[in-house]
Design a protein around this motif. Sequence first.
Motif: not given
Length: 177
Positions: A152-159
């Motif tokens: 999530v921190a790297e933008g590869k997954a969402d909340g």
Amino acid sequence: AQHCYADRPVPFRSSHPYSVTMLSLALITAPGLALVARAPAPALSAVRAPNLAMQLATPPEGYDGAVAAGIKKANMDAGKIFGLGLMSGAHIGFGAFLMLTVGGQCPGLAATNPGLQKIVAGAFGLPFGLMMTLVTGAELFTGNTAMVTTAVAEGKADGGQLAKSWLPSYAGDLFWS
């Protein structure tokens, strides 16, 4: 080399090529009784240490591996995460049972050295539960927290994927532990 059980030596042969110099293994079976094995080591030229520097990942490579594992966990089905969480909870629960069983069977040690009794109890509980979790590939909530959060921190997954990973994992771990 030989096994010694009380006063009776029993012949022992080791065919393992990587025996340690005068390997001494003592398994205490009862007060005053021990099983001791000794095996000679091979010649020093026969043992070569692997180049560990070539096998270790650098910190950025390790982080990239954590992100990749997080992406995989974030894309996993919630039912599968829950099932693997149940397995992991059972493993941790079994480790806790083992800790209480082994630790509870040391009343003399608890009376004379309570700190050592706690170390013995802890050495048999959580490590066994974690090892079973690692060997079977079950999902422990702490692993999901670390790995999916990096994705999530790297933008590869969402909340939404984070919640889908965390909630079933936590529920499964809690249910069986």
